[in-house]
Scaffold this motif. Sequence first.
Motif, PDB file in Angstrom:
ATOM      1  N   ASN A  16      58.459  55.414  36.340  1.00 17.74           N
ATOM      2  CA  ASN A  16      58.267  56.470  35.343  1.00 17.74           C
ATOM      3  C   ASN A  16      58.332  55.935  33.919  1.00 17.74           C
ATOM      4  OD1 ASN A  16      57.787  58.622  37.005  1.00 17.74           O
ATOM      5  ND2 ASN A  16      59.981  58.988  37.334  1.00 17.74           N
ATOM      6  N   ASN A  17      59.310  55.049  33.681  1.00 16.32           N
ATOM      7  CA  ASN A  17      59.416  54.471  32.343  1.00 16.32           C
ATOM      8  C   ASN A  17      58.193  53.649  31.986  1.00 16.32           C
ATOM      9  OD1 ASN A  17      61.853  55.586  31.762  1.00 16.32           O
ATOM     10  ND2 ASN A  17      63.057  53.864  32.584  1.00 16.32           N
ATOM     11  N   VAL A  18      57.692  52.898  32.984  1.00 11.96           N
ATOM     12  CA  VAL A  18      56.483  52.104  32.741  1.00 11.96           C
ATOM     13  C   VAL A  18      55.322  53.037  32.410  1.00 11.96           C
ATOM     14  CG1 VAL A  18      54.826  50.503  33.766  1.00 11.96           C
ATOM     15  CG2 VAL A  18      57.264  50.216  34.216  1.00 11.96           C
ATOM     16  N   GLY A  19      55.185  54.116  33.194  1.00 14.65           N
ATOM     17  CA  GLY A  19      54.119  55.092  32.960  1.00 14.65           C
ATOM     18  C   GLY A  19      54.194  55.681  31.569  1.00 14.65           C
ATOM     19  N   LEU A  20      55.396  56.014  31.138  1.00 15.57           N
ATOM     20  CA  LEU A  20      55.567  56.579  29.793  1.00 15.57           C
ATOM     21  C   LEU A  20      55.175  55.570  28.731  1.00 15.57           C
ATOM     22  CD1 LEU A  20      58.914  58.540  30.215  1.00 15.57           C
ATOM     23  CD2 LEU A  20      56.666  59.496  29.637  1.00 15.57           C
ATOM     24  N   ALA A  21      55.607  54.330  28.928  1.00 12.86           N
ATOM     25  CA  ALA A  21      55.263  53.294  27.948  1.00 12.86           C
ATOM     26  C   ALA A  21      53.761  53.097  27.880  1.00 12.86           C
ATOM     27  CB  ALA A  21      55.967  51.989  28.301  1.00 12.86           C
ATOM     28  N   MET A  22      53.092  53.181  29.026  1.00 12.59           N
ATOM     29  CA  MET A  22      51.626  53.048  29.050  1.00 12.59           C
ATOM     30  C   MET A  22      50.962  54.125  28.212  1.00 12.59           C
ATOM     31  SD  MET A  22      50.954  52.130  33.030  1.00 12.59           S
ATOM     32  CE  MET A  22      49.197  52.487  33.057  1.00 12.59           C
ATOM     33  N   ALA A  23      51.580  55.292  28.164  1.00  9.41           N
ATOM     34  CA  ALA A  23      51.023  56.390  27.383  1.00  9.41           C
ATOM     35  C   ALA A  23      51.524  56.342  25.938  1.00  9.41           C
ATOM     36  CB  ALA A  23      51.392  57.716  28.018  1.00  9.41           C
ATOM     37  N   GLY A  24      52.256  55.298  25.597  1.00 15.41           N
ATOM     38  CA  GLY A  24      52.710  55.155  24.216  1.00 15.41           C
ATOM     39  C   GLY A  24      54.030  55.857  23.932  1.00 15.41           C
TER      40      GLY A  24
ATOM     41  N   LEU B 274      31.873  67.584  42.004  1.00 14.24           N
ATOM     42  CA  LEU B 274      32.432  66.418  42.687  1.00 14.24           C
ATOM     43  C   LEU B 274      32.929  65.449  41.623  1.00 14.24           C
ATOM     44  CD1 LEU B 274      29.389  65.908  45.109  1.00 14.24           C
ATOM     45  CD2 LEU B 274      31.379  67.375  45.472  1.00 14.24           C
ATOM     46  N   LEU B 275      34.232  65.251  41.533  1.00 17.53           N
ATOM     47  CA  LEU B 275      34.788  64.425  40.478  1.00 17.53           C
ATOM     48  C   LEU B 275      35.344  63.127  41.070  1.00 17.53           C
ATOM     49  CD1 LEU B 275      36.756  67.256  38.598  1.00 17.53           C
ATOM     50  CD2 LEU B 275      34.335  66.652  38.418  1.00 17.53           C
ATOM     51  N   ASP B 276      34.675  62.023  40.771  1.00 20.06           N
ATOM     52  CA  ASP B 276      35.053  60.734  41.358  1.00 20.06           C
ATOM     53  C   ASP B 276      36.055  60.016  40.455  1.00 20.06           C
ATOM     54  OD1 ASP B 276      35.247  58.454  42.780  1.00 20.06           O
ATOM     55  OD2 ASP B 276      33.109  57.960  42.771  1.00 20.06           O
ATOM     56  N   GLU B 277      37.304  60.078  40.814  1.00 21.26           N
ATOM     57  CA  GLU B 277      38.403  59.467  40.072  1.00 21.26           C
ATOM     58  C   GLU B 277      38.340  59.743  38.568  1.00 21.26           C
ATOM     59  OE1 GLU B 277      39.967  55.867  41.174  1.00 21.26           O
ATOM     60  OE2 GLU B 277      39.156  55.843  43.195  1.00 21.26           O
ATOM     61  N   PRO B 278      38.304  61.005  38.197  1.00 24.43           N
ATOM     62  CA  PRO B 278      38.173  61.314  36.767  1.00 24.43           C
ATOM     63  C   PRO B 278      39.407  60.904  35.967  1.00 24.43           C
ATOM     64  CG  PRO B 278      38.666  63.305  37.999  1.00 24.43           C
ATOM     65  CD  PRO B 278      38.453  62.220  39.005  1.00 24.43           C
ATOM     66  N   THR B 279      40.544  60.752  36.630  1.00 21.80           N
ATOM     67  CA  THR B 279      41.767  60.471  35.882  1.00 21.80           C
ATOM     68  C   THR B 279      41.970  58.983  35.633  1.00 21.80           C
ATOM     69  OG1 THR B 279      43.033  60.359  37.935  1.00 21.80           O
ATOM     70  CG2 THR B 279      42.913  62.496  36.848  1.00 21.80           C
ATOM     71  N   ALA B 280      41.124  58.143  36.269  1.00 22.50           N
ATOM     72  CA  ALA B 280      41.342  56.702  36.174  1.00 22.50           C
ATOM     73  C   ALA B 280      41.355  56.223  34.722  1.00 22.50           C
ATOM     74  CB  ALA B 280      40.277  55.960  36.964  1.00 22.50           C
ATOM     75  N   VAL B 281      40.556  56.876  33.869  1.00 24.54           N
ATOM     76  CA  VAL B 281      40.466  56.415  32.483  1.00 24.54           C
ATOM     77  C   VAL B 281      41.338  57.239  31.546  1.00 24.54           C
ATOM     78  CG1 VAL B 281      38.170  55.458  32.755  1.00 24.54           C
ATOM     79  CG2 VAL B 281      38.426  57.851  32.122  1.00 24.54           C
ATOM     80  N   LEU B 282      42.127  58.158  32.098  1.00 28.42           N
ATOM     81  CA  LEU B 282      42.888  59.067  31.239  1.00 28.42           C
ATOM     82  C   LEU B 282      44.360  58.656  31.129  1.00 28.42           C
ATOM     83  CD1 LEU B 282      41.509  62.519  32.446  1.00 28.42           C
ATOM     84  CD2 LEU B 282      40.658  61.065  30.613  1.00 28.42           C
ATOM     85  N   THR B 283      44.984  59.031  30.027  1.00 27.03           N
ATOM     86  CA  THR B 283      46.425  58.843  29.879  1.00 27.03           C
ATOM     87  C   THR B 283      47.116  59.950  30.679  1.00 27.03           C
ATOM     88  OG1 THR B 283      46.537  60.314  27.989  1.00 27.03           O
ATOM     89  CG2 THR B 283      46.105  57.993  27.523  1.00 27.03           C
ATOM     90  N   PRO B 284      48.394  59.795  30.984  1.00 34.69           N
ATOM     91  CA  PRO B 284      49.110  60.842  31.721  1.00 34.69           C
ATOM     92  C   PRO B 284      48.982  62.209  31.045  1.00 34.69           C
ATOM     93  CG  PRO B 284      50.442  58.878  31.625  1.00 34.69           C
ATOM     94  CD  PRO B 284      49.238  58.604  30.787  1.00 34.69           C
ATOM     95  N   GLN B 285      49.020  62.233  29.711  1.00 34.42           N
ATOM     96  CA  GLN B 285      48.912  63.504  29.000  1.00 34.42           C
ATOM     97  C   GLN B 285      47.537  64.131  29.220  1.00 34.42           C
ATOM     98  OE1 GLN B 285      50.482  60.875  27.944  1.00 34.42           O
ATOM     99  NE2 GLN B 285      52.510  61.783  27.761  1.00 34.42           N
ATOM    100  N   GLU B 286      46.504  63.291  29.089  1.00 31.77           N
ATOM    101  CA  GLU B 286      45.149  63.812  29.302  1.00 31.77           C
ATOM    102  C   GLU B 286      44.974  64.277  30.741  1.00 31.77           C
ATOM    103  OE1 GLU B 286      42.392  61.336  26.118  1.00 31.77           O
ATOM    104  OE2 GLU B 286      43.123  60.287  27.885  1.00 31.77           O
ATOM    105  N   THR B 287      45.617  63.562  31.662  1.00 31.43           N
ATOM    106  CA  THR B 287      45.549  63.952  33.069  1.00 31.43           C
ATOM    107  C   THR B 287      46.149  65.353  33.262  1.00 31.43           C
ATOM    108  OG1 THR B 287      45.750  61.635  33.674  1.00 31.43           O
ATOM    109  CG2 THR B 287      46.133  63.253  35.417  1.00 31.43           C
ATOM    110  N   ASP B 288      47.273  65.583  32.597  1.00 30.38           N
ATOM    111  CA  ASP B 288      47.880  66.908  32.661  1.00 30.38           C
ATOM    112  C   ASP B 288      46.951  67.988  32.134  1.00 30.38           C
ATOM    113  OD1 ASP B 288      50.177  66.614  33.950  1.00 30.38           O
ATOM    114  OD2 ASP B 288      51.495  66.602  32.180  1.00 30.38           O
TER     115      ASP B 288
END
Lengths: 352, 498, 307
Positions: free
Chosen positions: B487-495, B159-173
């Motif tokens: 999308n651009n904002v998301g990319l910028a968030m990931a550096g 049971l994974l409770d919002e595991p991606t909340a702390v991850l970058t888009p790359q880590e999420t992938d």
Amino acid sequence: MNNLKLFKRQSINELSTFYSFLIGFVIAIFIGSIILLVQDKNPIDTFSLMLRLSVGSINSLSSSLNKAIPLILAGLGISIMNSVKLWNIGAEGQIFLGAIAVNYLYINTQFNSPTLHIFVLLIAGFAGGSLCILIPAITKVVFGVNEIITTLLTNYIVFGITIFLINGPWKDPKSLNFPAAAYVGEEVFLPTIFGKLSLGFLICILFTALAHYLKNKSVFGFEMRIAGGSALTAVYAGINARQKAFIAMLIGGGFAGLAGAIELLSQTHRVSTGISQGFGYTAIIVAAITGMRPLGIFLVGCLFGALSIGGSVIQTIGVSAYISDIIQASTLFGALIIQFFFTYQIKKVEND
Amino acid sequence: MKQYILEAKNISKSFGNVRALEDVNFYLEKGIIHGLLGENGAGKSSLMNVLSGIYQPEKGSIFVNNIKQTNLNPEYASELGIGMVHQEFRLIESFSIQDNLTLSKSNIYRDDFKNAFEKYSEIFSLSVNPEKTISELSVGEKQKIEIMKLIFNNSSIMLLDEPTAVLTPQETDQLKNSLKRLSEEDEKTIVLISHKLKEIREFTETVFVMKNGEMVAENLLTENVTDNNLIELMMGHIKKSVIDKSNKVGDAKLNIKSVEYVDKVNNYKLLDNINFEIKAGEILGIAGVSGNGQVELANIISGIQVDYSGEIFINGQDVSGKGVKSRKKLNLSYIPENRLGVGLAPGVSILDNSIVKDYFKTRRGPHLSKTKTKTYLENLINTFSIKAPDSKAEISTLSGGNMQKLLMGRELISKPEVIIASQPTRGLDVNAVEAIHNLLVDQRDGGSAILLISEDLDELFKLSNRLLVMYEGKIVKSFDINNADINNVGLAMAGVIE
Amino acid sequence: MIDIQLIGLFNATLQAATLLFIAALGELITEKSGILNLGVEGMISVGAVTGFMTAVNTENIFLAVLVGVLSSSAFASIHALVTVVLKQDQTVSGLILTILGLALSSLLGKNYVGKKLVTKLEGVTSVTDPSSILEVLISQNIIFYLAVLLMFITSFVLKHTMFGRRLEAVGEDSRSSDSMGLKVAKTQFIATCVGGAFAGLSGVYLTLSYVPYWTDNMTSGRGWIALALVIFGGWKPYRTALGALLFGFLEALVPRLQTYGFELSPYIVKITPYVITILVLVILTIYKGGKTGAPKNIGVPFFRENR
């Protein structure tokens, strides 16, 4: 099938501390009775004797209330420090150092007006108590050293200093077998106001009101609560948590020191090991059992004062005085157990 | 009828007066990744806590492998193979990775730790020494260890409770790929909690949707359901209001000039050359994955953190060297990210907490007027419709939404010039979020300059006039909201900056 | 003969240290599980008086040790009940345990004041008057060797066994431990009772060997020193032992100072251990920058559904 499960209550009865205390006291009397029965003593006779000898006459009642003074004052000091979530285990030492400060000032100064003299000596007692907690206070707010251990250790240090003084520099040559300092002059004895009841009891009422105001009605009390609740919230609110803690500690120590001054000026009249008979420790029970409420501390202090007098007089019929200590401690344990049922709820869980 | 590895029927659970779960049904098929979708506060975490034995439900029954479980506690749940990853890490920080992975009694790789660790390190694309202590790991690495812990403890149901909340888009992938492999190779049954549609779509085969403590859709095939469908299920008929952003903007109220803040222990720049201004009537959003300097920035502006360099002006006045109190007197309000612990003091009464900002206004010398503070609180309760029946009760007896409303109300009632709002809606239900958003917009219309720090891009897009993206202590990109693209904002968030 | 005096000092140091160390080691185990027990002083007293009473009545020294250890452990279970099961404040409960323990032991021991032990805990070898370091080391009583053994065992168990790691995990982070399926309450209950048993062993060492008689309050603050030793030792058994030796040395030195020609008042010398403890605590806190090695969850009651 049904299971019993534990749930935290959402709201806690406002009078829960009071009820817990009452039930705890009943439990303690029950435990005390068992101990008496084991020793072949009739509990009802013993307790009624204790009652008679502690509150049955003006004389005994005033002794009981005199006994309550140090418990109440030290308890109030503990309760003020608890507002910032700090523990004062050092009231015993603070009581002694309060008395020592009084005696020091008495030896080294001259006053023409006895009233002024007594007043100054009482202030000296307060200052002595504050001085006693100064090192724990500094180490706490500057370095973060646990105050439970340091205040406790100062008890032994001050007790050592007391023994040193009454065996050395302050030793009264007239007191042969029992090491003690010389008596203070009658001009600085605290007057009595009713029977044997000392003026200290009025001071005690005054300080109860003061503590109540400080904790519950003043800006300082509010700032202490926030600082004690969360250091981060204090920073956020612009409250200097360390400063509040420091002041609270000095006040807490001062209250106990004042108790020492009153004991010296109204009861023992000289510095000896008898200045305190564990008042500083019993005061912790008194404060904890009332949920740190000043008015509660006053009432329970009076009750425990009577218990101590009762406990010491029944020694004459061969019952250990420690019975009153055990009743006091058991009351608190009982109250803690009852408090659990006010905080938590045991419910049946339906599984179907 | 299908065989379910786990089945929960008619689960109800409440905390005091708050109903967290109402008659919820939930069931899992072996070897499949299930999505559990819902807004914050919909009851997803409560349901998971019930399944892993942490919360005791008042009603309902749970079957694991068709056997009814009457006495589920964490220990027994882990024996049954139910493991949960919580939103906050459940790792023992001072212990090594190996210790954390092997402490549990249901551990299966204690003797063969090295091989197993290598195998799963590969699956999770993790390269750390298992002797390392947890506190040395990055947030992303901790999350991987957290999930790996379930595998080591022989959990067949994860049971994974919002595991991606702390991850970058790359880590999420990366996580997506790891979970896919786990469900295929090890036949793990996985529940992924999220409130992000994109993730539900990419990760899961079937999806459950919760709303206000109820299960509003069960076991939908993810590929057959449309985004609009899911949004409607998740939000109900509440339409997200669109905020009018054509209000009048005035002079600059807050100026931040080349602010730098260095972590002296590690000699690392937590904030690097931060510059911006906010005008009256403007909401400036700061986007970024948490831990990129947002907390430090908010603390520095509010005066809590003082050992920084650079200049800060409130209403044109230089406050760079001033502390919390003098900034408050210039009418700056700060709604900190950490609601209970910073904004509100736990263990202290609602009444006391309500006057933390303005208590010096209710004092008369050393005296704190009870009547004045009570009127103050009543005013807050009425103005911001806070549900707080007993003012003497501890602050923690309030629900999250009411706590936040009290905190916001306390900070906003004095019509502040500048507001810093950090994650103001985190963990709140839809209605509370809506209420908080309206409060902020009201303040904006009243001429306040607002700094909104949030991880929730929807919130930022909805409220902000302008948007800055923070990454590793720097402002890496700024957008006018009309030209901003998610999308651009998301990319910028990931550096990633093109 | 300075040599004989030095050997006497060494002997006395070891004995004083043993007494402090066993109690401190027990408290260390309790605290590692996240439970603070300020009742050490009371637990030592209970162990001391029950052990002494059993020894006087039965003249069976082994039984006396056993009774002392078990009664103190049972006494500690009050603290475990109140703090672990009923989740009440650990500071209050521990303090009351001390007050209750002292009162209870005085009550129980009332008729034993001044009684002599027929059999006391003798050294394991026949050497009664050690004249060399070696002889001192081989002439201690069984509890001394047991203490040394317990030090190694405790350190090993905490570091290298699953039980020890789990105990420490519970004290570090009870919430995470609970979600890993570890039994938080059971672990803490056991650790508290083990702490009590160790305090009891320290107590019987006091009345059956160190000063073989009974008077009121004869623990005279050693329980509190034991508490300080745990902090001093940074919650590590070996460093705690080192601290115990230091304090044991000071305690042993006090009555000997005058024979060495120091003109200090013995009353003042007597307070030096307490002053030094405070100093050490301050230095440790500064030196470690707040990281004293304390278990993170110490003093925090655990309730699973707390949010």
